[in-house]
Design a protein around this motif. Structure first.
Motif, PDB file in Angstrom:
ATOM      1  N   PRO A  49       0.815  -1.218   0.000  1.00 24.17           N
ATOM      2  CA  PRO A  49       0.000   0.000   0.000  1.00 24.17           C
ATOM      3  C   PRO A  49       0.846   1.263   0.000  1.00 24.17           C
ATOM      4  CG  PRO A  49       0.019  -1.006   2.176  1.00 24.17           C
ATOM      5  CD  PRO A  49       0.717  -1.968   1.270  1.00 24.17           C
ATOM      6  N   GLY A  50       0.371   2.256  -0.701  1.00 24.95           N
ATOM      7  CA  GLY A  50       1.027   3.551  -0.749  1.00 24.95           C
ATOM      8  C   GLY A  50       0.030   4.668  -0.503  1.00 24.95           C
ATOM      9  N   THR A  51       0.519   5.888  -0.486  1.00 23.85           N
ATOM     10  CA  THR A  51      -0.320   7.067  -0.294  1.00 23.85           C
ATOM     11  C   THR A  51      -0.317   7.873  -1.584  1.00 23.85           C
ATOM     12  OG1 THR A  51       0.236   7.163   2.059  1.00 23.85           O
ATOM     13  CG2 THR A  51      -0.682   9.158   1.062  1.00 23.85           C
ATOM     14  N   PRO A  52      -1.465   7.977  -2.244  1.00 26.43           N
ATOM     15  CA  PRO A  52      -1.488   8.641  -3.549  1.00 26.43           C
ATOM     16  C   PRO A  52      -1.355  10.156  -3.437  1.00 26.43           C
ATOM     17  CG  PRO A  52      -3.709   8.079  -2.902  1.00 26.43           C
ATOM     18  CD  PRO A  52      -2.799   7.476  -1.858  1.00 26.43           C
ATOM     19  N   ASP A  56      -1.209  11.154  -8.793  1.00 27.22           N
ATOM     20  CA  ASP A  56      -1.556   9.727  -8.865  1.00 27.22           C
ATOM     21  C   ASP A  56      -3.063   9.551  -9.044  1.00 27.22           C
ATOM     22  OD1 ASP A  56       1.125   8.927  -8.415  1.00 27.22           O
ATOM     23  OD2 ASP A  56       0.832   8.982  -6.237  1.00 27.22           O
ATOM     24  N   TRP A 173      -4.404   1.525  -3.465  1.00 28.45           N
ATOM     25  CA  TRP A 173      -3.346   2.412  -3.935  1.00 28.45           C
ATOM     26  C   TRP A 173      -2.010   1.719  -3.698  1.00 28.45           C
ATOM     27  CZ3 TRP A 173      -4.741   6.419  -6.822  1.00 28.45           C
ATOM     28  CH2 TRP A 173      -6.067   6.830  -6.746  1.00 28.45           C
ATOM     29  N   GLU A 174      -1.483   1.147  -4.772  1.00 26.87           N
ATOM     30  CA  GLU A 174      -0.274   0.325  -4.670  1.00 26.87           C
ATOM     31  C   GLU A 174       0.978   1.163  -4.897  1.00 26.87           C
ATOM     32  OE1 GLU A 174       1.754  -3.779  -6.386  1.00 26.87           O
ATOM     33  OE2 GLU A 174       0.231  -2.757  -7.584  1.00 26.87           O
ATOM     34  N   ARG A 175       1.922   1.014  -3.979  1.00 26.70           N
ATOM     35  CA  ARG A 175       3.197   1.714  -4.100  1.00 26.70           C
ATOM     36  C   ARG A 175       4.099   0.982  -5.088  1.00 26.70           C
ATOM     37  NH1 ARG A 175       7.557   0.977  -0.562  1.00 26.70           N
ATOM     38  NH2 ARG A 175       6.093  -0.038   0.872  1.00 26.70           N
ATOM     39  N   THR A 180       2.367   5.935  -6.903  1.00 26.72           N
ATOM     40  CA  THR A 180       1.341   5.075  -6.330  1.00 26.72           C
ATOM     41  C   THR A 180       0.223   4.926  -7.354  1.00 26.72           C
ATOM     42  OG1 THR A 180       1.895   5.852  -4.104  1.00 26.72           O
ATOM     43  CG2 THR A 180      -0.232   4.770  -4.383  1.00 26.72           C
TER      44      THR A 180
END
Length: 260
Positions: A49-52, A56, A173-175, A180
Protein backbone atom coordinates in the motif's frame (compact mmCIF):
# COMPACT_ATOMS: atom_id res chain seq x y z
CA UNK A 1 5.83 -14.12 -5.06
CA UNK A 2 3.68 -13.22 -2.07
CA UNK A 3 -0.03 -13.64 -2.66
CA UNK A 4 -3.34 -12.77 -1.07
CA UNK A 5 -5.95 -15.55 -0.90
CA UNK A 6 -9.67 -14.86 -0.85
CA UNK A 7 -12.35 -17.46 -0.17
CA UNK A 8 -16.03 -17.21 -1.13
CA UNK A 9 -18.77 -19.19 -2.83
CA UNK A 10 -18.02 -20.83 -6.16
CA UNK A 11 -20.31 -18.35 -7.91
CA UNK A 12 -18.68 -15.32 -6.29
CA UNK A 13 -15.16 -16.53 -7.07
CA UNK A 14 -16.03 -17.26 -10.69
CA UNK A 15 -17.64 -13.82 -11.02
CA UNK A 16 -14.68 -12.01 -9.54
CA UNK A 17 -12.04 -13.91 -11.51
CA UNK A 18 -13.83 -13.29 -14.81
CA UNK A 19 -14.23 -9.62 -13.94
CA UNK A 20 -10.57 -9.19 -13.05
CA UNK A 21 -9.49 -10.73 -16.36
CA UNK A 22 -11.92 -8.63 -18.40
CA UNK A 23 -10.92 -5.37 -16.73
CA UNK A 24 -7.23 -6.19 -17.11
CA UNK A 25 -7.75 -6.90 -20.83
CA UNK A 26 -8.95 -3.32 -21.27
CA UNK A 27 -5.41 -2.03 -20.71
CA UNK A 28 -6.60 0.98 -18.72
CA UNK A 29 -6.67 1.14 -14.92
CA UNK A 30 -4.36 -1.27 -13.13
CA UNK A 31 -6.09 -4.43 -11.92
CA UNK A 32 -5.12 -6.85 -9.14
CA UNK A 33 -2.96 -9.54 -10.74
CA UNK A 34 -4.74 -12.88 -10.68
CA UNK A 35 -2.26 -15.63 -9.82
CA UNK A 36 -4.42 -18.73 -9.34
CA UNK A 37 -8.09 -19.69 -9.01
CA UNK A 38 -9.82 -22.64 -7.37
CA UNK A 39 -13.47 -23.55 -7.03
CA UNK A 40 -13.99 -21.45 -3.90
CA UNK A 41 -10.84 -19.34 -3.70
CA UNK A 42 -8.57 -17.11 -5.72
CA UNK A 43 -5.11 -15.66 -5.20
CA UNK A 44 -3.83 -12.29 -6.35
CA UNK A 45 -0.36 -10.84 -6.13
CA UNK A 46 0.10 -9.09 -2.78
CA UNK A 47 0.32 -5.32 -3.18
CA UNK A 48 2.30 -2.85 -1.09
CA UNK A 49 0.00 0.00 0.00
CA UNK A 50 1.03 3.55 -0.75
CA UNK A 51 -0.32 7.07 -0.29
CA UNK A 52 -1.49 8.64 -3.55
CA UNK A 53 -0.65 12.17 -4.57
CA UNK A 54 -3.04 14.36 -6.52
CA UNK A 55 -1.12 13.44 -9.67
CA UNK A 56 -1.56 9.73 -8.87
CA UNK A 57 -5.29 10.23 -8.39
CA UNK A 58 -5.58 12.14 -11.67
CA UNK A 59 -3.69 9.40 -13.48
CA UNK A 60 -6.13 6.85 -12.06
CA UNK A 61 -8.98 8.89 -13.53
CA UNK A 62 -7.35 8.91 -16.94
CA UNK A 63 -6.71 5.18 -16.82
CA UNK A 64 -10.25 4.42 -15.66
CA UNK A 65 -11.56 6.34 -18.66
CA UNK A 66 -9.60 3.97 -20.92
CA UNK A 67 -11.08 0.95 -19.12
CA UNK A 68 -14.58 2.24 -19.69
CA UNK A 69 -13.85 2.96 -23.36
CA UNK A 70 -12.92 -0.71 -23.94
CA UNK A 71 -16.67 -1.20 -23.91
CA UNK A 72 -19.06 -4.11 -23.58
CA UNK A 73 -21.35 -5.84 -26.02
CA UNK A 74 -24.62 -4.65 -24.47
CA UNK A 75 -26.26 -3.32 -21.33
CA UNK A 76 -25.77 -5.92 -18.61
CA UNK A 77 -23.19 -7.97 -20.53
CA UNK A 78 -21.20 -10.28 -18.28
CA UNK A 79 -17.44 -10.77 -18.74
CA UNK A 80 -16.59 -13.23 -21.54
CA UNK A 81 -16.98 -16.84 -20.47
CA UNK A 82 -18.90 -15.95 -17.30
CA UNK A 83 -22.31 -17.40 -16.50
CA UNK A 84 -24.62 -14.39 -16.77
CA UNK A 85 -27.19 -16.00 -14.46
CA UNK A 86 -24.67 -16.79 -11.69
CA UNK A 87 -22.93 -13.43 -11.22
CA UNK A 88 -22.54 -12.21 -7.67
CA UNK A 89 -21.98 -8.95 -5.80
CA UNK A 90 -20.99 -9.44 -2.15
CA UNK A 91 -22.61 -12.90 -2.38
CA UNK A 92 -25.89 -11.34 -3.53
CA UNK A 93 -27.29 -12.32 -6.92
CA UNK A 94 -26.31 -9.85 -9.64
CA UNK A 95 -27.94 -11.32 -12.75
CA UNK A 96 -26.78 -10.09 -16.12
CA UNK A 97 -28.05 -10.35 -19.66
CA UNK A 98 -26.99 -13.32 -21.77
CA UNK A 99 -27.78 -11.33 -24.93
CA UNK A 100 -28.98 -7.81 -25.78
CA UNK A 101 -32.36 -7.27 -24.12
CA UNK A 102 -32.41 -3.69 -22.83
CA UNK A 103 -33.13 -0.78 -25.12
CA UNK A 104 -31.67 1.87 -22.82
CA UNK A 105 -29.50 2.34 -19.78
CA UNK A 106 -32.47 3.34 -17.63
CA UNK A 107 -34.31 0.17 -18.53
CA UNK A 108 -31.27 -1.93 -17.62
CA UNK A 109 -30.54 -0.08 -14.39
CA UNK A 110 -34.13 -0.29 -13.18
CA UNK A 111 -34.77 -3.93 -14.10
CA UNK A 112 -31.41 -5.54 -13.32
CA UNK A 113 -29.75 -3.28 -10.76
CA UNK A 114 -32.52 -1.63 -8.74
CA UNK A 115 -35.73 -3.68 -8.73
CA UNK A 116 -34.11 -6.93 -7.45
CA UNK A 117 -32.56 -5.18 -4.45
CA UNK A 118 -35.67 -3.14 -3.78
CA UNK A 119 -37.61 -6.41 -3.52
CA UNK A 120 -34.95 -7.83 -1.18
CA UNK A 121 -34.69 -4.73 1.04
CA UNK A 122 -36.69 -5.89 4.03
CA UNK A 123 -35.55 -2.90 6.11
CA UNK A 124 -37.73 -0.50 4.09
CA UNK A 125 -41.17 0.30 5.43
CA UNK A 126 -44.13 0.53 3.05
CA UNK A 127 -43.86 4.29 2.56
CA UNK A 128 -40.14 4.16 1.90
CA UNK A 129 -40.62 1.32 -0.54
CA UNK A 130 -43.18 3.39 -2.49
CA UNK A 131 -40.79 6.36 -2.69
CA UNK A 132 -37.94 4.22 -4.01
CA UNK A 133 -40.30 2.38 -6.34
CA UNK A 134 -41.43 5.65 -7.93
CA UNK A 135 -37.77 6.61 -8.51
CA UNK A 136 -37.08 3.23 -10.10
CA UNK A 137 -40.07 3.72 -12.43
CA UNK A 138 -38.77 7.14 -13.53
CA UNK A 139 -35.33 5.69 -14.19
CA UNK A 140 -36.89 2.89 -16.24
CA UNK A 141 -38.76 5.49 -18.29
CA UNK A 142 -35.44 7.06 -19.28
CA UNK A 143 -35.96 10.35 -17.45
CA UNK A 144 -32.35 10.27 -16.20
CA UNK A 145 -30.64 8.71 -19.22
CA UNK A 146 -27.56 10.51 -20.54
CA UNK A 147 -24.75 10.05 -23.07
CA UNK A 148 -21.65 8.10 -22.11
CA UNK A 149 -18.38 10.03 -21.62
CA UNK A 150 -16.56 11.01 -24.80
CA UNK A 151 -14.11 8.10 -25.10
CA UNK A 152 -16.89 5.52 -24.75
CA UNK A 153 -18.91 7.28 -27.45
CA UNK A 154 -15.87 7.45 -29.73
CA UNK A 155 -15.26 3.73 -29.23
CA UNK A 156 -18.63 2.99 -30.80
CA UNK A 157 -19.88 1.08 -27.75
CA UNK A 158 -23.27 1.82 -26.24
CA UNK A 159 -22.28 0.19 -22.93
CA UNK A 160 -19.04 0.89 -21.09
CA UNK A 161 -16.86 -1.77 -19.47
CA UNK A 162 -17.31 -0.92 -15.80
CA UNK A 163 -16.07 -2.25 -12.48
CA UNK A 164 -19.61 -2.29 -11.14
CA UNK A 165 -18.88 -1.95 -7.40
CA UNK A 166 -16.39 0.89 -7.33
CA UNK A 167 -16.57 2.28 -3.82
CA UNK A 168 -13.28 3.70 -2.55
CA UNK A 169 -12.30 0.50 -0.75
CA UNK A 170 -12.18 -1.37 -4.05
CA UNK A 171 -9.31 0.80 -5.24
CA UNK A 172 -6.00 -0.28 -3.67
CA UNK A 173 -3.35 2.41 -3.93
CA UNK A 174 -0.27 0.33 -4.67
CA UNK A 175 3.20 1.71 -4.10
CA UNK A 176 5.39 1.12 -7.14
CA UNK A 177 8.59 2.60 -8.52
CA UNK A 178 7.81 6.19 -9.44
CA UNK A 179 4.55 6.63 -7.57
CA UNK A 180 1.34 5.07 -6.33
CA UNK A 181 -1.10 3.39 -8.69
CA UNK A 182 -4.85 3.06 -8.18
CA UNK A 183 -5.54 -0.66 -8.65
CA UNK A 184 -8.98 -2.25 -9.06
CA UNK A 185 -10.05 -5.16 -6.84
CA UNK A 186 -13.31 -7.04 -6.12
CA UNK A 187 -15.22 -6.19 -9.31
CA UNK A 188 -18.81 -6.90 -10.26
CA UNK A 189 -17.85 -6.09 -13.84
CA UNK A 190 -20.45 -5.70 -16.58
CA UNK A 191 -21.64 -3.55 -19.43
CA UNK A 192 -23.03 -0.39 -17.89
CA UNK A 193 -22.77 3.38 -17.75
CA UNK A 194 -19.36 4.86 -17.01
CA UNK A 195 -20.94 7.43 -14.70
CA UNK A 196 -21.96 4.57 -12.38
CA UNK A 197 -18.34 3.81 -11.42
CA UNK A 198 -17.59 7.49 -10.90
CA UNK A 199 -20.70 8.09 -8.79
CA UNK A 200 -19.93 5.06 -6.63
CA UNK A 201 -16.50 6.50 -5.83
CA UNK A 202 -18.41 9.39 -4.25
CA UNK A 203 -20.50 7.19 -1.93
CA UNK A 204 -17.77 6.82 0.71
CA UNK A 205 -15.06 8.98 -0.87
CA UNK A 206 -11.65 8.31 -2.39
CA UNK A 207 -8.30 10.10 -1.96
CA UNK A 208 -8.14 13.30 -4.01
CA UNK A 209 -11.40 12.42 -5.72
CA UNK A 210 -11.62 15.85 -7.33
CA UNK A 211 -8.28 15.15 -9.05
CA UNK A 212 -9.52 11.74 -10.22
CA UNK A 213 -12.60 13.37 -11.73
CA UNK A 214 -10.49 16.08 -13.38
CA UNK A 215 -8.12 13.50 -14.86
CA UNK A 216 -11.03 11.49 -16.19
CA UNK A 217 -12.77 14.52 -17.68
CA UNK A 218 -9.50 15.69 -19.25
CA UNK A 219 -9.29 12.66 -21.54
CA UNK A 220 -12.96 11.66 -21.71
CA UNK A 221 -15.23 14.65 -21.06
CA UNK A 222 -18.39 13.80 -19.18
CA UNK A 223 -21.82 14.70 -20.53
CA UNK A 224 -23.31 17.95 -19.25
CA UNK A 225 -25.18 17.63 -15.98
CA UNK A 226 -23.24 14.66 -14.62
CA UNK A 227 -23.19 16.12 -11.11
CA UNK A 228 -27.00 16.17 -11.04
CA UNK A 229 -27.03 12.47 -12.03
CA UNK A 230 -24.73 11.20 -9.28
CA UNK A 231 -27.68 10.05 -7.19
CA UNK A 232 -29.11 8.04 -10.09
CA UNK A 233 -25.94 5.99 -10.21
CA UNK A 234 -25.55 5.69 -6.42
CA UNK A 235 -29.00 4.27 -5.73
CA UNK A 236 -27.99 0.72 -6.68
CA UNK A 237 -25.06 0.66 -4.24
CA UNK A 238 -27.18 2.13 -1.47
CA UNK A 239 -29.96 -0.43 -1.97
CA UNK A 240 -27.34 -3.20 -1.86
CA UNK A 241 -26.18 -1.78 1.48
CA UNK A 242 -29.76 -1.67 2.76
CA UNK A 243 -30.09 -5.37 1.91
CA UNK A 244 -26.75 -6.21 3.56
CA UNK A 245 -26.75 -3.88 6.58
CA UNK A 246 -30.30 -2.75 7.19
CA UNK A 247 -31.68 0.61 8.24
CA UNK A 248 -28.37 2.46 8.59
CA UNK A 249 -28.49 3.11 4.83
CA UNK A 250 -32.23 3.58 4.40
CA UNK A 251 -32.26 7.33 5.01
CA UNK A 252 -29.66 8.07 2.37
CA UNK A 253 -31.28 5.79 -0.20
CA UNK A 254 -34.76 7.25 0.34
CA UNK A 255 -33.46 10.82 0.25
CA UNK A 256 -31.88 10.21 -3.16
CA UNK A 257 -35.04 8.49 -4.38
CA UNK A 258 -37.17 11.49 -3.38
CA UNK A 259 -34.88 13.82 -5.34
CA UNK A 260 -35.14 11.58 -8.40
Amino acid sequence: METYRKQASAEAIASEAAGLRWLADAGGAAVAELVDVGDTWLETRLMRPGTPSRDDAADFGRRLAATHAAGAGWWGAAPPGADASAQRLAELPAPMARAPRYGSFGEFLADARLAPYLRAAGALDDGERRVVGRAVDRIADGVHDSPQPALVRLSGHEAARIHGDLWGGNVVWERVAGGTVGTLIDPAAHGGHAESDLAELHVFGSPHLDATMAGYDEVSPLADGWRERVGVHQLHMLLVHVVLFGRSYVGRAVDIARKL
